[in-house]
Design a protein around this motif. Structure first.
Motif, PDB file in Angstrom:
ATOM      1  N   CYS A  36       0.834  -1.199   0.000  1.00  0.00           N
ATOM      2  CA  CYS A  36       0.000   0.000   0.000  1.00  0.00           C
ATOM      3  C   CYS A  36       0.869   1.249   0.000  1.00  0.00           C
ATOM      4  O   CYS A  36       2.090   1.184   0.168  1.00  0.00           O
ATOM      5  N   PRO A 139      -6.272  -7.077   3.825  1.00  0.00           N
ATOM      6  CA  PRO A 139      -6.232  -5.619   3.995  1.00  0.00           C
ATOM      7  C   PRO A 139      -6.209  -5.186   5.461  1.00  0.00           C
ATOM      8  O   PRO A 139      -5.517  -4.221   5.822  1.00  0.00           O
ATOM      9  N   ASP A 140      -6.958  -5.881   6.304  1.00  0.00           N
ATOM     10  CA  ASP A 140      -6.987  -5.537   7.724  1.00  0.00           C
ATOM     11  C   ASP A 140      -5.629  -5.776   8.376  1.00  0.00           C
ATOM     12  O   ASP A 140      -5.148  -4.961   9.172  1.00  0.00           O
ATOM     13  N   ALA A 143      -3.072  -3.200   7.294  1.00  0.00           N
ATOM     14  CA  ALA A 143      -3.249  -1.930   8.003  1.00  0.00           C
ATOM     15  C   ALA A 143      -2.562  -1.939   9.363  1.00  0.00           C
ATOM     16  O   ALA A 143      -2.077  -0.902   9.837  1.00  0.00           O
ATOM     17  N   LYS A 305     -12.176  -3.787  11.783  1.00  0.00           N
ATOM     18  CA  LYS A 305     -11.968  -3.917  10.337  1.00  0.00           C
ATOM     19  C   LYS A 305     -11.225  -2.673   9.830  1.00  0.00           C
ATOM     20  O   LYS A 305     -11.781  -1.845   9.097  1.00  0.00           O
ATOM     21  N   GLY A 307      -9.097  -2.405   7.578  1.00  0.00           N
ATOM     22  CA  GLY A 307      -8.895  -2.420   6.133  1.00  0.00           C
ATOM     23  C   GLY A 307      -9.903  -1.578   5.370  1.00  0.00           C
ATOM     24  O   GLY A 307      -9.695  -1.288   4.180  1.00  0.00           O
ATOM     25  N   LYS A 308     -10.979  -1.136   6.026  1.00  0.00           N
ATOM     26  CA  LYS A 308     -11.945  -0.255   5.374  1.00  0.00           C
ATOM     27  C   LYS A 308     -11.319   1.076   4.965  1.00  0.00           C
ATOM     28  O   LYS A 308     -11.890   1.805   4.152  1.00  0.00           O
ATOM     29  N   PHE A 310      -8.791   1.453   3.182  1.00  0.00           N
ATOM     30  CA  PHE A 310      -8.357   1.364   1.784  1.00  0.00           C
ATOM     31  C   PHE A 310      -9.571   1.593   0.883  1.00  0.00           C
ATOM     32  O   PHE A 310     -10.421   0.720   0.749  1.00  0.00           O
ATOM     33  N   GLN A 313      -8.115   0.364  -4.779  1.00  0.00           N
ATOM     34  CA  GLN A 313      -7.191  -0.742  -5.025  1.00  0.00           C
ATOM     35  C   GLN A 313      -6.691  -0.669  -6.454  1.00  0.00           C
ATOM     36  O   GLN A 313      -7.478  -0.458  -7.382  1.00  0.00           O
ATOM     37  N   LEU A 335      -4.479   0.568  -1.704  1.00  0.00           N
ATOM     38  CA  LEU A 335      -3.950  -0.781  -1.569  1.00  0.00           C
ATOM     39  C   LEU A 335      -3.416  -1.212  -2.932  1.00  0.00           C
ATOM     40  O   LEU A 335      -4.074  -1.002  -3.958  1.00  0.00           O
TER      41      LEU A 335
END
Length: 338
Positions: A36, A139-140, A143, A305, A307-308, A310, A313, A335
């Motif tokens: 990322c 993704p989470d 992060a 969560k 990863g929200k 991002f 992508q 991401l």
């Protein structure tokens, strides 16, 4: 392999370089599951940090170990790992005190905007999961490597407590993670300072109870109005400019605490203001390694969560578009699919 190289401000390229190799017996090579772009990557991209030679970009990472040096003991090939952007041995006096980002052997991770990366001091830097997680958790977990760990440190340094009132200065990815952290730490009121609708919406989702769009004296007045004229118990400074520090200092109550994690650029302090303001301050590079086991556990159990954050992508080959999107504030955090 393809990797991201910054040649000069505004000139970011995805180009072929040699695959990383074990250089020290304490190294590990990992195959990244994703990479990322960080807000701090924009400082050299914008020319606000010197670029005197091509820079290998990327310091947030998670993935599967593919090779280890002869002295690595705590991780092995095939394991999924997350590491901090600050390389540390996790054994020196500073590490044992909880400040791995001041390790006597500290290095800053680089070259992680690529399919493979070399991680020095693997035993002290990497934390493995019990099993390889599902793709939707990547993704989470990515992060956690920096942006969540840094936002968490901002809240920890600002002494966020159960029932406290918190102001978050900065609505970038770190600021939004600071909102999430404050919520997890039990803050009763969380004021996110944000002018952007998409970021305001995500801040609310992460736990913000109030949004303040004003800045400067108007922003301070709004915070004081929300807090009955008192100010915030804890303020998270997540930008690094003089304006953001002024905002943080002015929004904090006497005896309040400011956790600052924005990399400072052009920041100076007035000693008289600090003396009579009676504000506590702690910050700097986040000791993410201290928080990794707990934060990874929260992610794996589905409690949070992160990863929200991002909201765009892109494939690694389009990394230049990602930098442009973040620079123009069309994306909160990009991401990169590797």
């Amino acid at each position: 392999m393809l990797a991201t190289i910054l040649h000069k401000p505004g000139d970011i390229r995805c180009e072929e370089i040699a695959d990383p190799k074990i250089l020290q017996p304490t190294d590990a090579i990992i195959k990244l599951s994703a990479s990322c772009i960080c807000g701090s990557d924009l400082w050299p991209y914008r020319g606000l940090q010197p670029v005197d030679r091509p820079m290998h970009m990327g310091h947030e990472y998670c993935g599967v170990v593919v090779e280890i040096g002869a002295e690595v003991r705590t991780v092995r090939p095939g394991q999924f790992v997350v590491g901090s952007f600050c390389i540390s041995d996790n054994t020196c006096p500073h590490c044992r005190f909880g400040f791995q980002s001041s390790c006597v052997q500290r290095e800053f991770m680089s070259g992680a905007q690529a399919p493979y990366a070399r991680v020095p001091l693997a035993d002290g830097t990497l934390v493995a999961t019990a099993e390889v997680p599902s793709a939707d958790l990547v993704p989470d977990l990515l992060a956690v490597s920096d942006v969540l760990g840094t936002g968490w440190y901002a809240a920890d340094a600002a002494e966020v407590r159960e029932g406290s009132t918190v102001v978050v200065v900065g609505d970038g990815a770190v600021g939004l993670m600071g909102v999430l952290a404050a919520k997890e730490m039990g803050a009763e009121r969380i004021v996110a300072m944000s002018r952007h609708e998409s970021r305001q919406k995500l801040a609310r989702e992460f736990g913000a109870t109030d949004i303040v769009a004003e800045r400067g004296e108007e922003g301070v007045a709004r915070v004081k109005d929300l807090t009955g004229g008192v100010g915030a118990d804890s303020v998270l400074e997540c930008v690094g400019t003089m304006e953001s520090f002024d905002q943080a200092l002015a929004c904090s109550r006497p005896g309040g605490t400011i956790g600052y994690v924005g990399v400072p650029h052009g920041v100076n302090f007035d000693g008289q203001r600090l003396f009579f303001g009676q504000k506590r301050m702690l910050g700097g590079p986040a000791p993410v390694r201290r928080f990794l086991p707990d934060l990874m556990d929260r992610v794996l159990k589905g409690k949070i969560k992160p990863g929200k954050v991002f909201d765009l992508q892109l494939p690694l080959a389009e990394v230049a578009d990602g930098y442009c999107a973040m620079d123009e504030r069309r994306a909160i955090k990009v991401l990169l699919r590797v």
